[in-house]
Motif scaffolding. Structure first.
Motif, mmCIF file in Angstrom:
data_model
loop_
_atom_site.group_PDB
_atom_site.id
_atom_site.type_symbol
_atom_site.label_atom_id
_atom_site.label_comp_id
_atom_site.label_asym_id
_atom_site.label_seq_id
_atom_site.Cartn_x
_atom_site.Cartn_y
_atom_site.Cartn_z
ATOM 1 N N ASP A 97 1.122 -1.325 0.053
ATOM 2 C CA ASP A 97 0.054 0.169 0.127
ATOM 3 C C ASP A 97 1.582 0.994 -0.287
ATOM 4 O O ASP A 97 0.452 2.368 -0.678
ATOM 5 C CB ASP A 97 -0.588 -0.073 1.603
ATOM 6 C CG ASP A 97 -2.247 -1.047 1.104
ATOM 7 O OD1 ASP A 97 -2.514 -1.350 -0.465
ATOM 8 O OD2 ASP A 97 -2.608 -1.262 2.401
ATOM 9 N N LEU A 100 1.787 1.567 -3.151
ATOM 10 C CA LEU A 100 1.281 2.137 -4.497
ATOM 11 C C LEU A 100 1.138 3.967 -3.886
ATOM 12 O O LEU A 100 0.577 4.406 -5.448
ATOM 13 C CB LEU A 100 -0.090 0.986 -4.372
ATOM 14 C CG LEU A 100 0.246 -0.157 -5.388
ATOM 15 C CD1 LEU A 100 -1.510 -0.734 -4.308
ATOM 16 C CD2 LEU A 100 0.317 0.037 -6.420
ATOM 17 N N LYS A 206 3.558 -3.478 -12.113
ATOM 18 C CA LYS A 206 2.969 -5.282 -12.224
ATOM 19 C C LYS A 206 3.285 -6.164 -10.587
ATOM 20 O O LYS A 206 2.949 -6.742 -10.236
ATOM 21 C CB LYS A 206 2.828 -5.530 -13.680
ATOM 22 C CG LYS A 206 3.459 -6.842 -13.361
ATOM 23 C CD LYS A 206 3.515 -7.680 -14.831
ATOM 24 C CE LYS A 206 3.448 -9.083 -15.493
ATOM 25 N NZ LYS A 206 4.256 -9.297 -16.355
ATOM 26 N N MET A 209 0.521 -4.912 -8.148
ATOM 27 C CA MET A 209 -0.864 -5.032 -8.405
ATOM 28 C C MET A 209 -1.333 -6.226 -9.687
ATOM 29 O O MET A 209 -1.912 -7.271 -9.372
ATOM 30 C CB MET A 209 -0.850 -4.046 -8.825
ATOM 31 C CG MET A 209 -1.533 -3.019 -7.929
ATOM 32 S SD MET A 209 -2.427 -3.260 -6.470
ATOM 33 C CE MET A 209 -3.698 -3.228 -7.168
ATOM 34 N N GLY A 215 1.262 -7.624 -4.083
ATOM 35 C CA GLY A 215 -0.131 -7.854 -3.931
ATOM 36 C C GLY A 215 -0.250 -8.956 -4.074
ATOM 37 O O GLY A 215 -0.840 -9.409 -2.196
ATOM 38 N N ASP A 216 0.237 -10.126 -4.520
ATOM 39 C CA ASP A 216 -1.399 -10.713 -4.335
ATOM 40 C C ASP A 216 -0.139 -12.405 -4.009
ATOM 41 O O ASP A 216 -1.293 -12.602 -3.055
ATOM 42 C CB ASP A 216 -1.158 -12.091 -5.835
ATOM 43 C CG ASP A 216 -2.131 -11.247 -7.200
ATOM 44 O OD1 ASP A 216 -3.038 -10.519 -6.422
ATOM 45 O OD2 ASP A 216 -1.834 -11.757 -8.315
#
Length: 322
Positions: A97, A100, A206, A209, A215-216
């Motif tokens: 987060d 980002l 990438k 996200m 993130g995954d």
């Protein structure tokens, strides 16, 4: 003549039907014989309630002890592992987060321009331009200038301005070629640097996200940690349920022994009474016949003549009084 009451006593007797009497006598005699033969016996002396075998009790205790030690240890390890995964995944999500937020706040246009400029003006660019124009420079110095000078000497124009102009034009051509080559190479480097910078931007996004990105991975780690903790809770409930079930079984076994002892005692204590009740149920509690006396009382009503005489007598006594 007056009225009165009269008592009457009667003797009454009823017997069983004559056809039943021989069979009743046989039944009574048989009942008496059965009762006499069993009233002093101990009767059944075995168990009244089934209980577990010793090996079954040992097995249940072994399972209970395993659940409280090894089983509980496995659950604790599972819960700790799940908590660790959940914590690390949550921390990773927080970092994603923040990344980002930094990504969104960054001036990517200025970054791309700066990166492209650094790529096109790298320290090796001058050497590459020089190497690309070396042949032209060599041709100019070794061939072109020499040809101009030879031509001027042959035509008697060694010191004329014509030779100087020709040399200047040739030199300008070489300089233009070197400039154009430099511009082309630097422009290509700029475009390449810009594409690389934009590719880096997409790669960063990438990695944060995209499929399989940070993130995954962070979300997957959180999910796996949560699943492990939930499984640990379910297994904990299972172990507690197993321990509770075994405790109830062991308690039930103890209770069955108590019930067995109580029923054996009650059986022995009430056996004679039970036999007597069964005997009496045959010979005593049925209306096989009866005998006895009954008394009844009858009230006598006075006749009409006696009533009239009583009235006349009463009137006569009144007159005699005066």
């Amino acid at each position: 003549m007056g009225g009165g009451s009269q008592k009457t006593t009667e003797y009454q007797k009823t017997d069983p039907w004559a056809g039943q009497q021989p069979y009743l006598k046989d039944a009574f005699a048989e009942a008496q014989q059965i009762y006499n033969s069993k009233k002093d016996s101990n009767g059944y002396s075995g168990n009244h309630v089934a209980s577990y075998e010793p090996q079954d009790i040992s097995g249940m205790r072994a399972v209970r002890d395993w659940a409280g030690t090894t089983g509980q240890g496995i659950i604790d390890t599972q819960a700790a592992g799940g908590q660790d995964l959940f914590s690390r995944g949550s921390q990773a999500l927080t970092e994603v987060d923040r990344s980002l937020e930094d990504f969104a706040a960054k001036d990517w246009t200025a970054t791309h321009i700066d990166n492209a400029g650094r790529y096109s003006n790298n320290p090796f660019m001058d050497a590459m331009v020089e190497a690309s124009t070396r042949d032209a420079q060599r041709t100019f110095n070794e061939d072109t200038i020499r040809g101009i000078n030879q031509n001027a000497a042959t035509t008697g124009n060694t010191n004329s301005t014509r030779a100087g102009v020709a040399a200047g034009i040739a030199q300008r051509g070489v300089a233009d070629f070197a400039g154009d080559t430099s511009a082309t190479m630097r422009g290509d480097a700029w475009s390449t640097g810009l594409k690389m910078s934009q590719g880096d931007q997409q790669s960063i996004l990438k990695s944060l996200m995209g499929d399989g990105g940070r993130g995954d991975l962070a979300r997957d780690t959180v999910a796996r940690g949560s699943t492990m903790m939930n499984d640990a809770l379910a297994n904990e409930a299972g172990v507690l349920g197993l321990q509770s079930s075994i405790a109830e079984l062991l308690k039930g076994d103890k209770q069955s022994k108590l019930d067995n002892a109580m029923q054996k005692y009650e059986y022995k204590d009430t056996r004679r009474q039970s036999l007597l009740d069964k005997f009496y149920n045959i010979v005593g509690n049925k209306l096989w016949g009866s005998e006895g006396f009954s008394t009844s009382k009858t009230e006598a009503q006075p006749s009409a003549m006696s009533t009239a005489g009583s009235i006349i007598g009463s009137i006569g006594s009144l007159f005699r009084g005066k």
